[in-house]
Design an enzyme around this catalytic site. Structure first.
Site, mmCIF file in Angstrom:
data_model
loop_
_atom_site.group_PDB
_atom_site.id
_atom_site.type_symbol
_atom_site.label_atom_id
_atom_site.label_comp_id
_atom_site.label_asym_id
_atom_site.label_seq_id
_atom_site.Cartn_x
_atom_site.Cartn_y
_atom_site.Cartn_z
ATOM 1 N N ASP A 57 79.931 -21.816 52.479
ATOM 2 C CA ASP A 57 80.248 -22.632 53.645
ATOM 3 C C ASP A 57 79.469 -23.926 53.497
ATOM 4 O O ASP A 57 78.242 -23.955 53.647
ATOM 5 C CB ASP A 57 79.844 -21.906 54.929
ATOM 6 C CG ASP A 57 80.074 -22.738 56.192
ATOM 7 O OD1 ASP A 57 80.569 -23.880 56.079
ATOM 8 O OD2 ASP A 57 79.740 -22.252 57.286
ATOM 9 N N SER A 133 90.088 -40.101 52.638
ATOM 10 C CA SER A 133 91.480 -40.059 53.094
ATOM 11 C C SER A 133 91.933 -41.462 53.471
ATOM 12 O O SER A 133 91.115 -42.316 53.835
ATOM 13 C CB SER A 133 91.599 -39.145 54.320
ATOM 14 O OG SER A 133 92.880 -39.245 54.919
ATOM 15 N N TYR A 146 88.846 -37.080 63.186
ATOM 16 C CA TYR A 146 89.067 -36.850 61.757
ATOM 17 C C TYR A 146 89.062 -38.184 61.022
ATOM 18 O O TYR A 146 88.403 -38.336 59.978
ATOM 19 C CB TYR A 146 90.399 -36.129 61.533
ATOM 20 C CG TYR A 146 90.787 -36.053 60.069
ATOM 21 C CD1 TYR A 146 90.191 -35.125 59.218
ATOM 22 C CD2 TYR A 146 91.730 -36.931 59.526
ATOM 23 C CE1 TYR A 146 90.523 -35.073 57.871
ATOM 24 C CE2 TYR A 146 92.073 -36.872 58.181
ATOM 25 C CZ TYR A 146 91.473 -35.940 57.362
ATOM 26 O OH TYR A 146 91.799 -35.892 56.036
ATOM 27 N N LYS A 150 86.323 -39.447 57.973
ATOM 28 C CA LYS A 150 86.680 -39.936 56.646
ATOM 29 C C LYS A 150 86.209 -41.377 56.425
ATOM 30 O O LYS A 150 85.895 -41.782 55.306
ATOM 31 C CB LYS A 150 88.188 -39.800 56.420
ATOM 32 C CG LYS A 150 88.649 -38.336 56.332
ATOM 33 C CD LYS A 150 87.940 -37.572 55.230
ATOM 34 C CE LYS A 150 88.503 -36.184 55.026
ATOM 35 N NZ LYS A 150 87.856 -35.445 53.917
#
Length: 242
Positions: A57, A133, A146, A150
């Site tokens: 993890d 991304s 999100y 990024k």
């Protein structure tokens, strides 16, 4: 055999882009440590490429330390593991979900760096690749946190590159557009032909990124062919960010 004799760690290697990168690296001669929170997936990919599986993890410091102890000396590290929240207005994302996105997408880069950077400094060489991304460059609505995670990764890549360059360590990032991975339906909210068509209409080349696309780009940036390249956020997006 551009990576012959190299030892590479790929996080999130059990599926999607991570699996594509792991396969490409192995095909180019690297021994790949395939890390994933899904141990079965890590073992499946590792078996297919004669690599080493590790269940980990990346949001846990203790788990990261165990992963890197098991991996041994490394020439290449690919921070690929990542998650997202479902599309929704920014104020509706719960605190626990926010924390998980930043722990997996951002904190993991710090946790891995604090363990591997001293060893790479000692050997005077290394390549670190962060999978960011297009969301960090050209954000889509309703994926706010999100997108931000990024964007953080792109800035971290550049900061790491500047600091580590004198030690012979290169740090770059890849910015894919959404691809045929387990996260695709989460990005789109739901996977229907209509939503796919709408999504694809924003990509000039008219298709999603593939694991093979990512593997090819990652191999180049982590190979000696890119020895003069550090601090870049390479878009692998079919023109999405143009």
């Amino acid at each position: 055999m551009r990576l012959e004799g190299k030892r590479a760690l790929v996080t999130g290697a059990g599926s999607g882009f991570g699996a594509g990168i792991a396969r490409k690296f192995a095909a180019e001669g690297a021994h790949v440590i395939c890390a994933d929170i899904n141990g079965d997936a890590a073992r499946e990919i590792a078996a297919a490429i004669t690599g080493t599986p590790v269940e980990a993890d990346v949001a846990s410091g203790a788990s990261v330390d165990q992963m890197l102890d098991a991996a041994g000396p490394l020439d290449i590290v690919v921070n690929n593991a990542g998650i997202t929240h479902l599309p929704m207005p920014m104020e509706e994302v719960g605190e626990e979900e926010f924390d998980r996105v930043f722990a997996v997408n951002c904190k993991s880069v710090y946790l891995i760096a604090r363990k591997i950077v001293p060893a790479m400094k000692a050997q005077g060489a290394g390549a670190i690749l962060n999978v960011a991304s297009t969301a960090g460059l050209s954000p889509r609505p309703n994926l706010n946190w999100y997108n931000a995670s990024k964007g953080w990764m792109i800035t971290a890549t550049k900061a790491m590159a500047v600091e580590l360059a004198p030690h012979g360590i290169r740090v770059n990032a890849l910015c894919p557009v959404a691809g045929e991975t387990p996260l695709l339906s989460s990005f789109m909210g739901e996977d229907t032909p209509e939503i796919r068509a709408k999504f694809l209409s924003t990509i000039p080349l008219g298709r999603f990124s593939t694991p093979e696309d990512m593997g090819n780009a990652a191999c180049y940036l982590c190979s000696d062919e890119a020895s003069m390249i550090t601090g870049v956020a390479m878009e692998v997006d079919g023109g999405r960010c143009v």
